[in-house]
Design a protein around this motif. Structure first.
Motif, PDB file in Angstrom:
ATOM      1  N   ARG A  60       0.833  -1.204   0.000  1.00 14.47           N
ATOM      2  CA  ARG A  60       0.000   0.000   0.000  1.00 14.47           C
ATOM      3  C   ARG A  60       0.867   1.253   0.000  1.00 14.47           C
ATOM      4  NH1 ARG A  60      -4.599   1.676   4.528  1.00 14.47           N
ATOM      5  NH2 ARG A  60      -5.114   3.693   3.600  1.00 14.47           N
ATOM      6  N   ASN A  73      -0.643   1.049  -9.079  1.00 15.49           N
ATOM      7  CA  ASN A  73       0.474   1.262  -8.145  1.00 15.49           C
ATOM      8  C   ASN A  73       1.773   1.534  -8.877  1.00 15.49           C
ATOM      9  OD1 ASN A  73      -0.772   1.138  -5.637  1.00 15.49           O
ATOM     10  ND2 ASN A  73       0.655  -0.383  -4.847  1.00 15.49           N
ATOM     11  N   THR A  76      -2.598   5.250  -9.978  1.00 19.24           N
ATOM     12  CA  THR A  76      -2.881   4.706  -8.647  1.00 19.24           C
ATOM     13  C   THR A  76      -3.540   3.336  -8.723  1.00 19.24           C
ATOM     14  OG1 THR A  76      -4.952   5.948  -8.616  1.00 19.24           O
ATOM     15  CG2 THR A  76      -3.033   6.983  -7.588  1.00 19.24           C
TER      16      THR A  76
END
Length: 121
Positions: A26, A76, A73
């Motif tokens: 994350r 990632n 996003t």
């Protein structure tokens, strides 16, 4: 956190390349993602950075108006689009993750392995 840089290669002066930095794990919205580069015999230097949570960017003067940093996003991934490449852009390019809005390598705790960009004149 692991960062995997890719996309380097050999290109003629005036050409383009897109580098990609895939991040595992994350990434918080406050994280800063950056690209640095290091040419043979030289210190590592700042290229560009962006905030993960919003499209704010900062560029080194030497690449401004030629390079564009962006982030995907959903994947990632941080990208570095490099246009109008010059011989002096030849270097190993590294992606990095930090928390400070900084152009100093020491502020970044996570680094990818680097990808070589060679620009022939």
């Amino acid at each position: 956190v692991q960062l995997q840089a890719s996309g380097g290669g050999l290109v003629q002066a005036g050409g383009s390349l897109e580098l990609s930095c895939a991040a595992s794990g994350r990434i918080y919205s406050s994280a800063v993602m950056a690209w640095f580069r290091q040419a043979p015999g030289k210190e590592r230097e700042f290229v560009a950075l962006t905030r993960w949570g919003r499209p704010a960017t900062l560029y080194a003067e030497s690449v401004k108006d030629r390079f564009t940093i962006s982030r995907d996003t959903a994947k990632n991934t941080v990208l570095l689009q490099m246009n109008s490449l010059k011989a002096e852009d030849t270097a190993v390019y590294y992606c990095a993750r930090g928390v400070q809005w900084s152009s100093q390598p020491a502020e970044y705790g996570y680094w990818g392995q680097g990808t070589l960009v060679t620009v022939s004149s």
